[in-house]
Design a protein around this motif. Structure first.
Motif, PDB file in Angstrom:
ATOM      1  N   VAL A  24       0.723  -1.141   0.005  1.00 56.21           N
ATOM      2  CA  VAL A  24       0.099   0.102   0.100  1.00 56.21           C
ATOM      3  C   VAL A  24       1.023   1.365  -0.099  1.00 56.21           C
ATOM      4  O   VAL A  24       1.810   1.172   0.644  1.00 56.21           O
ATOM      5  CB  VAL A  24      -0.839  -0.033   1.202  1.00 56.21           C
ATOM      6  CG1 VAL A  24      -1.861   1.162   0.951  1.00 56.21           C
ATOM      7  CG2 VAL A  24      -1.614  -1.281   1.522  1.00 56.21           C
ATOM      8  N   ASP A  25       0.600   2.385  -0.636  1.00 55.42           N
ATOM      9  CA  ASP A  25       1.159   3.568  -0.762  1.00 55.42           C
ATOM     10  C   ASP A  25       1.113   4.239   0.358  1.00 55.42           C
ATOM     11  O   ASP A  25       0.093   4.090   0.875  1.00 55.42           O
ATOM     12  CB  ASP A  25       1.241   4.077  -2.276  1.00 55.42           C
ATOM     13  CG  ASP A  25      -0.273   4.943  -2.215  1.00 55.42           C
ATOM     14  OD1 ASP A  25      -0.372   5.887  -2.256  1.00 55.42           O
ATOM     15  OD2 ASP A  25      -1.228   3.835  -2.181  1.00 55.42           O
ATOM     16  N   VAL A  26       1.954   5.319   0.511  1.00 58.27           N
ATOM     17  CA  VAL A  26       1.910   6.079   1.711  1.00 58.27           C
ATOM     18  C   VAL A  26       0.757   7.010   1.807  1.00 58.27           C
ATOM     19  O   VAL A  26       0.125   7.012   2.817  1.00 58.27           O
ATOM     20  CB  VAL A  26       3.295   7.153   1.909  1.00 58.27           C
ATOM     21  CG1 VAL A  26       2.977   8.128   3.066  1.00 58.27           C
ATOM     22  CG2 VAL A  26       4.485   6.329   1.770  1.00 58.27           C
ATOM     23  N   SER A  41      -2.411   6.249   0.751  1.00 63.39           N
ATOM     24  CA  SER A  41      -3.489   5.281   1.199  1.00 63.39           C
ATOM     25  C   SER A  41      -3.516   5.403   2.588  1.00 63.39           C
ATOM     26  O   SER A  41      -4.615   5.267   3.184  1.00 63.39           O
ATOM     27  CB  SER A  41      -3.460   4.080   0.547  1.00 63.39           C
ATOM     28  OG  SER A  41      -3.376   4.041  -0.955  1.00 63.39           O
TER      29      SER A  41
END
Lengths: 668, 74
Positions: free
Chosen positions: B2-4, B6
């Motif tokens: 998951v990216d930062v 999100s």
């Protein structure tokens, strides 16, 4: 059905010698709500009780005293008793019973006080037991002074130094008996005082203290036995006569109430005037009953048939106070609607000129409850529980709660089948890789029901996956519910003060709500991209115009404060999102328990299955209990806070006719 | 992975509901204690007290709605 029963105000006038018969008749009709007479300047005075009142009250007082002795209170239950038996019992046996009880209670009191006296003697004798002297040796000397009492330190050495002295000490040394020649008594006393002496009285009697204590013990045991006997006698008297006592109490209370009825009405020297409300529909019943029983000697007159319109007194403020509407309110909804009366009463009785909100609660409260639960299994459990409650529960409160559970349960089952298609938080039909009843049991539950070519979907939404859609649905439900509220507000105001007022006060808000409702799709369509909204489009401008017109009407009708209420309306609408929020949170809880029980524990086999079943049961019981509290409270709150504010005033006077309520006696 | 962004959105959602819950609770405690007092005086006040007590609960519902809307962004 929608409004409280129409009432008319009557005056019953007659000569005083007919008052008693009239009272009896009015009580038996159960239709007359008297208006208590407040002494004014019309030359009439408050009536005085019938002559038997004082005698009956006195009997009741004595009876109540006996009830206290026998430990009978209002909550005590006993079989009903026929009225004729009660009257006979009151003549024959109640007086005798009172004498009997009084005698036993008197004996009991004497025994108790003798016991207390013995206890005191025992306390005095106790310290003397450790000194080897008989009781008579402590007194009767001419030249000796005796000190008995407790000391803090040992005075023996100092006392012995005086001479002509004999000192006895108890084993622990804290009690002393000192025999000293009277000449040296004051000296001895000084020594004793310096040792912290406190004198104790000597009990009367002869012989050794230990023997005396033994004898007291024997007497006390005897008293205890007699006390037990007295108690047994009392409880036997209570058991044998419980029905009679309760029934007599009730009968006498009714007699007292009737005998004191003249205190509520106006009388002159020879006549009485009863001012009262009766249901308009039954006015002929009351009239003919009065004339049949009492002939032409009684005058019955309908003073006014109460309309719903408010009367405006433009005189003084004093008049305005009197104009406060006290017309009694008899709710007219029938079962099953009337079962919801408890929820209206919880807030307040409706006013006379007011839509009975029970009708709305009965329709939408179970619906909201069902929507928040939305699960076949819980729904069926609620329905069964509610049904049992409706059959068994006695108190009004439990009846009200059972009503909520039963009807809410039916809706919950309905939504559980058609809208959510789930039981115990698990969907029926297959949904991808999700754990469902189909995948668990290996049965393929259908997604839709095919009835003669019409496909009825089973389970349209998932509480956890379609949150945004469900939130939107709940907002729409809120908007419609609030429209209903404003509509009822207009209805009430039109009835009370006329259409013009209703439009000025409520129609503006209807338009504002309409504007907000029409703006909603625009907002939804542009959510996340507010800047890109086409503010010039008709879809935006028309709702805005409606909203502004509504606001203008409200500003004229209610003043500038209505601007402040605008955000309030918005938060009212958003408040309905709880319909989804609570359903979702419970679905989340149920999912967690299902995963622990069915996916983590059960597949392990053996003890895992046992724990799995245990977690499953405890978990779902928790969700079930939470559902009662959250769905119930939030469902009713949406009515009380959001809906009622739009139309409901409350504060009416409940219709409370003269009548006899019998719990312990039966008339046959 | 998951990216930062999100992750931050998710934290935002949590903060929204958490703080809203705290706020609602804070507001409700005073009303609740007063309501219990009123009911002790006269049990007939139960209905009105209940209404007063649950008024701040709307705050937490707002928090929940915002949280849902935010979670929709992930």
């Amino acid at each position: 059905m929608l409004l409280p029963e129409k009432m008319c105000r009557i005056l019953v006038v007659g000569s005083k010698d007919k008052l008693k018969e009239t009272t009896e008749l009015l009580y038996s009709l159960e239709l007359v709500h008297p208006i208590d007479y407040l002494e004014g300047d019309e030359g009439l005075v408050i009536g005085s009780p019938f002559e038997e009142a004082s005698e009956v009250s006195e009997r009741l007082l004595k009876l109540r005293a006996m009830e206290k002795d026998l430990e009978i209170d209002e909550a005590t239950n006993a079989p009903k008793m026929p009225l004729s038996d009660v009257v006979k019992g009151l003549e024959d046996s109640v007086d005798g019973l009172q004498t009997q009880v009084a005698a036993v209670v008197e004996t009991k009191n004497q025994l108790s006080s003798r016991n207390a006296a013995l206890e005191g003697e025992k306390v005095l004798l106790e310290p003397l037991t450790s000194i080897p002297l008989d009781l008579e040796l402590y007194s009767g000397y001419d030249n000796l002074t005796v000190f008995t009492g407790n000391v803090r330190s040992n005075p023996e050495a100092a006392l012995n130094a005086l001479g002509d002295i004999e000192v006895f000490r108890s084993e622990g040394g804290e009690f002393v008996a000192v025999f000293v020649a009277s000449a040296k008594a004051s000296e001895a006393q000084r020594i004793l005082v310096t040792n912290g002496f406190t004198e104790t009285a000597l009990p009367q009697g002869k012989g050794s203290p230990a023997d005396l204590i033994k004898r007291i013990g024997e007497e006390q045991a005897n008293i205890a036995k007699q006390l037990d006997e007295a108690k047994d006698k009392l409880s036997k008297l209570k058991g044998d006569n419980l029905s009679l006592i309760l029934a007599s109490d009730e009968h006498l209370s009714i007699e007292v109430e009737k005998a004191e009825f003249p205190l509520r009405i106006a009388t002159s020297k020879n006549a009485f005037v009863i001012d009262a409300w009766i249901p308009n529909k039954q006015s002929e019943v009351v009239r003919s009953a009065l004339h049949q029983k009492l002939g032409e000697s009684i005058s019955f007159e309908i003073v006014e048939v109460k309309g719903r319109k408010e009367e405006h007194h433009e005189d003084t403020e004093h008049d305005h106070d009197i104009a406060e509407d006290t017309t009694p309110v008899k709710m007219t909804s029938r079962r099953p609607l009337a079962r919801f009366n408890g929820f209206t009463e919880l807030i307040s009785t409706p006013k006379y000129a007011e839509f009975d909100p029970t009708n709305v609660i009965a329709l939408t409260f179970p619906l909201f409850f069902g929507l928040m639960v939305g699960d076949v299994a819980y729904g069926l459990m609620f329905t069964v529980l509610g049904w049992v409650g409706l059959k068994k529960a006695r108190s009004d409160d439990w009846q009200t709660i059972s009503t909520m559970l039963f009807f809410g349960g039916i809706w919950a089952t309905f939504f559980g089948v058609f809208m959510f298609g789930e039981a115990f938080g698990l969907h029926f039909a297959l949904r991808g890789s999700e754990m469902t009843w189909s995948s668990l049991l290996g049965i393929d539950f259908p997604h839709a029901l095919n009835l003669g070519g019409v496909s009825i979907p089973l389970g349209v939404f998932s509480k956890l996956d379609d949150v945004n859609k469900l939130l939107l649905i709940s907002v729409w439900i809120g908007i419609f519910h609030l429209f209903l509220g404003f509509g009822l507000g207009m209805f009430n105001l039109t009835m009370r003060v006329g259409l013009k007022h209703a439009v000025m006060e409520k129609f503006g808000w209807v338009l504002i709500l309409l504007g907000m409702a029409l703006l909603l799709p625009v907002i939804i369509a542009n959510i996340g991209n507010i800047m890109g909204t086409d503010f010039g489009s008709m879809a935006f401008l028309i709702p805005l115009a409606i909203l502004l017109v509504g606001l203008a009407i409200s500003l004229v009708g209610e003043g500038p404060l209505s601007i402040l209420e605008l955000p309030g309306l918005l938060s009212n609408i958003l408040s309905y999102t709880r319909l989804t929020a609570i359903g979702t949170s419970k679905a989340g809880l149920a999912l967690a328990f299902n995963m622990i029980a069915l996916q983590m524990l059960a597949p392990a086999g053996g003890i895992g299955i046992v724990f799995g079943i245990l977690i499953f049961m405890v978990g779902h019981l928790t969700v079930f209990m939470l559902a009662i509290i959250s769905a119930g409270i939030h469902g009713i709150r949406l009515h009380y806070v959001e809906l009622f504010q739009k139309f409901y005033l409350g504060g009416g006077t409940k219709f409370n006719p003269l009548r006899i309520v019998r719990k312990h006696t039966s008339e046959r | 992975m998951v990216d930062v962004g999100s992750g931050l959105v998710a934290i935002g959602a949590g903060v929204a509901i958490g703080l809203a819950g705290l706020g609602a609770g804070w507001a409700e405690k005073d009303i609740g204690s007063a309501a219990v007092g009123a009911i002790a005086e006269n049990p007939k006040n139960f209905g009105r007290s209940l209404v007063m007590t649950v008024i701040p609960e709307t705050i937490v519902i707002f928090g929940l709605v915002i949280a849902f809307l935010l979670m929709g962004k992930i």
